[in-house]
Write a protein that holds these residues in place. Structure first.
Motif, PDB file in Angstrom:
ATOM      1  N   LEU A   1       0.874  -1.190  -0.035  1.00 52.75           N
ATOM      2  CA  LEU A   1      -0.028  -0.068   0.064  1.00 52.75           C
ATOM      3  C   LEU A   1       0.770   1.210   0.083  1.00 52.75           C
TER       4      LEU A   1
ATOM      5  N   ASP B   1       2.074   1.739  -3.434  1.00 51.66           N
ATOM      6  CA  ASP B   1       1.140   2.252  -4.379  1.00 51.66           C
ATOM      7  C   ASP B   1       0.654   3.732  -4.083  1.00 51.66           C
ATOM      8  N   GLU B   2       0.993   4.016  -2.751  1.00 48.81           N
ATOM      9  CA  GLU B   2       0.731   5.496  -2.593  1.00 48.81           C
ATOM     10  C   GLU B   2       1.761   6.418  -2.859  1.00 48.81           C
TER      11      GLU B   2
END
Length: 227
Positions: free
Chosen positions: A176, A179-180
């Motif tokens: 995550l 992805d951020e």
């Protein structure tokens, strides 16, 4: 409830099998519910709720009894537990017997010899005798030790599972985060593109303004020459 089960051990131990046995079990559960609901000083429940009460109570007392025996075995019958069995619970344990409490699938939950035990075989129901319980402390100590070992293995298995889940969650968290970061890069690229477009629009407007000024100047020059 316990008195009713002592009178109907086949129902208590789940041995009323097959179509005829299940029909008999349903009749007995309804009969027990009628008896308990007619006491007048307790809750009113349908038959399936009383069945759940019996199963929960039996399971909880089994666990309590095993904890007490394990504690006595570990401490050499030293310091007692604060929660000992009360007379009604001891009566239930005697009805189930230590072997039944231990939960070994190869052992039968036995108790005082029942009046009759219904076992369904197709459409025929026959009566069989159940042997008296024998309290063999040496044998039970071995079963008890095995139960403690199984609980230890179960804890290790749970700990291992928790460790795997924590690693998986950590990987998900890192994914995550990546992805951020990618999203932030894309947003910055988009901002740059928007700024470039704004610059182009401003240049276009400036060019159009210059063209308008030149056209106005040419018109004025032509008017002056015509005069």
């Amino acid at each position: 409830m316990l008195q009713f089960m002592e009178q109907h051990p086949g129902l208590a131990r789940g041995r009323l099998l097959g179509p005829a046995g299940r029909a008999r079990a349903n009749e007995l559960w309804e009969e027990m519910a009628t008896v308990l609901n007619s006491c007048g000083n307790g809750p009113m429940r349908p038959a399936h709720k009383w069945q759940k009460v019996w199963q929960d109570w039996k399971c909880n007392i089994k666990k309590k009894y095993i904890r007490i025996k394990a504690h006595r075995s570990a401490t050499g019958s030293g310091s007692p537990l604060t929660s000992e069995l009360n007379p009604l619970e001891e009566r239930l344990i005697f009805f189930l017997t230590p072997e039944g409490v231990q939960g070994d699938a190869n052992l039968v939950e036995a108790g005082p010899p029942p009046r009759e035990e219904e076992i369904d075989r197709g459409d025929e129901v026959e009566v069989t005798e159940v042997p008296d319980p024998v309290d063999d402390e040496a044998d039970y100590g071995g079963v008890e030790a095995e139960a403690v070992t199984r609980r230890g293995q179960g804890r290790k298995l749970v700990a291992s599972f928790v460790g795997v889940e924590e690693k998986r969650l950590d990987l998900e968290r890192r994914k995550l985060e990546v992805d951020e970061r990618k999203l932030q890069v894309e947003e910055r690229k988009l901002e740059l593109e928007e700024r470039k477009l704004e610059v182009k629009v401003k240049k276009q407007k400036s060019f159009e303004r210059i063209v308008q000024l030149l056209e106005s100047g040419l018109e004025l020059l032509e008017e002056h020459l015509q005069k």
